[in-house]
Scaffold this active site. Structure first.
Site, PDB file in Angstrom:
ATOM      1  N   GLU A 276      94.635 140.146 110.309  1.00 22.39           N
ATOM      2  CA  GLU A 276      93.849 138.934 110.046  1.00 22.39           C
ATOM      3  C   GLU A 276      92.481 139.004 110.711  1.00 22.39           C
ATOM      4  OE1 GLU A 276      95.691 134.719 109.190  1.00 22.39           O
ATOM      5  OE2 GLU A 276      95.556 135.066 111.341  1.00 22.39           O
ATOM      6  N   GLU A 279      90.454 141.327 108.754  1.00 27.32           N
ATOM      7  CA  GLU A 279      90.030 140.683 107.506  1.00 27.32           C
ATOM      8  C   GLU A 279      88.863 139.736 107.754  1.00 27.32           C
ATOM      9  OE1 GLU A 279      91.930 138.027 103.821  1.00 27.32           O
ATOM     10  OE2 GLU A 279      93.118 138.404 105.630  1.00 27.32           O
ATOM     11  N   CYS A 296      99.759 131.862 107.727  1.00 25.95           N
ATOM     12  CA  CYS A 296     101.096 132.054 108.308  1.00 25.95           C
ATOM     13  C   CYS A 296     101.979 130.817 108.193  1.00 25.95           C
ATOM     14  CB  CYS A 296     100.987 132.478 109.774  1.00 25.95           C
ATOM     15  SG  CYS A 296      99.958 131.411 110.776  1.00 25.95           S
ATOM     16  N   SER A 316      93.612 133.670 103.886  1.00 24.03           N
ATOM     17  CA  SER A 316      93.868 135.061 104.265  1.00 24.03           C
ATOM     18  C   SER A 316      94.947 135.667 103.367  1.00 24.03           C
ATOM     19  CB  SER A 316      94.305 135.137 105.723  1.00 24.03           C
ATOM     20  OG  SER A 316      94.815 136.413 106.042  1.00 24.03           O
ATOM     21  N   LYS A 355     110.009 128.108 105.567  1.00 22.73           N
ATOM     22  CA  LYS A 355     110.232 129.558 105.605  1.00 22.73           C
ATOM     23  C   LYS A 355     111.327 129.974 104.624  1.00 22.73           C
ATOM     24  CE  LYS A 355     107.247 130.987 108.647  1.00 22.73           C
ATOM     25  NZ  LYS A 355     106.179 131.930 108.257  1.00 22.73           N
ATOM     26  N   GLU A 358     109.454 130.228 101.476  1.00 22.54           N
ATOM     27  CA  GLU A 358     108.603 131.415 101.504  1.00 22.54           C
ATOM     28  C   GLU A 358     109.408 132.690 101.231  1.00 22.54           C
ATOM     29  OE1 GLU A 358     105.160 133.001 104.488  1.00 22.54           O
ATOM     30  OE2 GLU A 358     107.150 132.735 105.372  1.00 22.54           O
ATOM     31  N   GLU A 363     106.619 137.048  95.219  1.00 27.18           N
ATOM     32  CA  GLU A 363     105.641 138.016  95.732  1.00 27.18           C
ATOM     33  C   GLU A 363     106.160 138.776  96.947  1.00 27.18           C
ATOM     34  OE1 GLU A 363     103.407 134.198  94.491  1.00 27.18           O
ATOM     35  OE2 GLU A 363     105.136 134.705  95.742  1.00 27.18           O
ATOM     36  N   CYS A 501     104.629 125.183 115.144  1.00 26.80           N
ATOM     37  CA  CYS A 501     106.019 125.579 114.906  1.00 26.80           C
ATOM     38  C   CYS A 501     106.987 124.969 115.911  1.00 26.80           C
ATOM     39  CB  CYS A 501     106.141 127.096 114.943  1.00 26.80           C
ATOM     40  SG  CYS A 501     105.131 127.934 113.715  1.00 26.80           S
TER      41      CYS A 501
END
Length: 572
Positions: A276, A279, A296, A316, A355, A358, A363, A501
């Site tokens: 990251e 990037e 994230c 990102s 999560k 996700e 993907e 979190c």
């Protein structure tokens, strides 16, 4: 002003409610719909008190008046509360033994407190199908008591408004738009509705059975990773105080459960920072889309796919630490140990219900092999440990397995709001200047403020960064960028859940702001006490690049550690 409560004179402040004044004085009044910090709704009436000259008044919404004489437990008040509980029970399922909230249900607690031992009100039952369409959250309308807390947290705290009251009178329910499934609604799967639900009407989709079946399958190689925040929250499920770090005990428990390898997601948090930060530097040097948003937090990613798809190129491309670890386990770890990726069952212990969503994204995997096979919340992990009869407090601490168990304290900071930003700045500063950031601590991005901003001089660059603590604050920043033309920010961290979190939708149910602060401080303490405090200083990360990955943003890194997101249509 002074008021009299239960024959005791207490001080009260102008403008505060009876409930607030009594709570401050240590006088407990039961509630169901009340949410601290939000305007009162007065929906459930459980908090009624008997005011002389007035009768029964909801204490959560009525302001104090000088000279008030209040009885919180008069016969009339107690009878009214008991009657309300009995009416709620009249249409409530009798399946407490099977309910995930058995022993941790506010309605059950109140029934016990007020001695409700029989069903006095009977009639035809209204039943609804359970909505299991979401891979993250299940909705059981039969257990809903219409307190409205889920509606309020979704609208007022998260700014999503995925659910609302539908119908009128006795036909009222809480549901997504047009009473469709959560999977096609604007729900971002954050689970904050689950955290405030007083019954089992909302719960996480459980992967416990799937994980236990995998652990008992001799043909599978079952491994597990645990997120940075879990070690400072799971202890609360075993009676420890909030903020107690039990990383070693948790690793020992996971090994006793039968996992072949135990990995620390902090390792791939460090890996995320390497990718990251690279990037970000690349976008700044090559005039890529700025500001760059972190990726994230899966609830945030789903939100921007739904609500602002024209800003997806600002997100990102890095996978989250969970998914990076999953990708490495099915490739690097499998190759190193000569294992068939299809025979590896990869479990993630996460603080977050999103999560689960996700991990189910198409993907996230290669050639039909998913990066992650199952996600357990902190609550689910505690249930399994208890199920296996493991005496958590009597375990000998153990360390995670190498090399995917090595992390810096920067990776550990991912668990709190501002942690990703602080970790990224430590490494971005090094990448741009070749020097370490003095002191490492960046206090401007720490804490629970809604929006935290900082302009820092990095070499010749004036870097503007911001942290959105909670999705509703991300919406405010987006508005400033889109509508007001703000251009002074290059990097923005977004955590869907307020606090990060450590306050995710999969954490221990009885969470308040003091618990969140204690958990956050525990992460800061870890950062102060350990020597390896920057992601680029993680020797295992450097070794991974040197021997296998190549370099950040390289071909192999892009193939395994990066992804793309697309516009997502929902029903509003």
């Amino acid at each position: 002003m002074q008021i009299t409560v239960n024959n005791r004179t207490i001080e009260a402040n102008a403008g505060e409610t009876i409930l607030d004044a009594c709570t401050r004085a240590g006088i407990k009044i039961p509630t169901l719909c009340h949410m601290k910090g939000l305007l009162p709704s007065g929906a459930c009436r459980i908090c009624v008190v008997d005011v002389e000259g007035r009768g029964l008044i909801p204490s959560c919404s009525h302001p104090v008046e000088n000279g008030m004489v209040i009885h919180t437990n008069s016969q009339r008040a107690v009878t009214a509360r008991k009657t309300i509980i009995e009416l709620l029970q009249a249409n409530h399922p009798d399946d407490c033994l099977y309910c995930v909230r058995n022993g941790d249900c506010h309605l059950q607690d109140l029934s016990e407190l007020y001695g409700v031992r029989e069903r006095r009100y009977t009639g035809s039952r209204v039943t609804h199908p359970v909505d299991v369409s979401s891979p993250a959250i299940h909705r059981d309308q039969d257990k809903c008591i219409l307190c409205g807390k889920c509606v309020r947290v979704c609208e007022e705290i998260m700014g999503v408004s995925a659910i609302d009251f539908v119908g009128r009178g006795s036909n009222s329910i809480i549901a997504p738009a047009f009473v469709q499934g959560l999977n096609v609604s604007s729900c971002i799967a954050c689970g904050q509705c689950v955290m405030v639900c007083p019954t089992g009407a909302l719960r996480e989709h459980s992967d416990i059975r799937t994980v236990l079946e995998a652990l008992n399958n001799p043909n599978l190689h079952v491994v597990v990773q645990h997120a940075p925040s879990v070690s400072v929250t799971v202890a609360e499920e075993f009676g420890f105080p909030a903020g107690r770090d039990v990383n070693g005990l948790m690793v020992a428990a996971l090994r006793q459960l039968g996992f072949e390898q135990v990995f620390d997601t902090g390792f791939t948090a460090d890996l995320t920072i390497m990718e990251e930060a690279s990037e970000l530097v690349d976008r700044i040097k090559n005039k890529g889309p700025l500001p760059m948003f972190t990726s994230c937090s899966p609830g945030w990613v789903k939100y921007i796919e739904q609500a602002h798809p024209d800003y997806l190129d600002h997100v990102s491309t890095c996978k989250s630490p969970q998914q990076m670890m999953g990708a490495l386990i099915k490739t690097y770890y499998a190759e190193k140990n000569e294992l068939d990726p299809k025979k590896i069952f990869s479990v993630a212990i996460m603080p977050c219900t999103a999560k689960k969503f996700e991990a189910n994204r198409k993907e996230m995997g290669r050639e039909g092999v998913a990066d992650i096979d199952a996600v357990l919340t902190t609550r689910e992990l505690a249930r399994i440990i208890k199920m296996y009869g493991i005496e958590f407090d009597k375990l000998e601490p153990e360390n995670a397995d190498l090399p995917l168990g090595v992390r810096s304290t920067a990776g550990k900071l991912f668990g709190s709001s501002g942690g990703v930003m602080e970790a990224a700045l430590r490494t971005a500063y090094y990448m741009l200047t070749g020097e370490e950031l003095p002191n490492y601590v960046i206090r401007e991005v720490r804490g629970l403020e809604g929006i935290k901003e900082l302009h820092v001089k990095v070499g010749e660059l004036d870097l503007g960064v911001a942290v959105a603590n909670g999705l509703i604050n991300a919406q405010k920043l987006l508005h400033q960028i889109r509508k007001e033309g703000r251009t002074d920010l290059q990097f923005i961290e977004v955590m869907t859940c307020p606090g990060g979190c450590i306050a995710g939708g999969g954490q221990p149910q009885a969470t308040d702001v003091d618990d969140i602060r204690a958990r956050m401080q525990a992460l800061y303490n870890i950062d102060q006490q350990e020597p390896m405090r920057a992601s680029h200083r993680n020797w295992a990360i450097r070794e991974l690049y040197e021997k296998w990955l190549g370099e950040p943003l390289g071909h192999k890194s892009h193939e395994l550690l990066h992804t793309h997101y697309t516009k997502r249509d929902v029903i509003h």
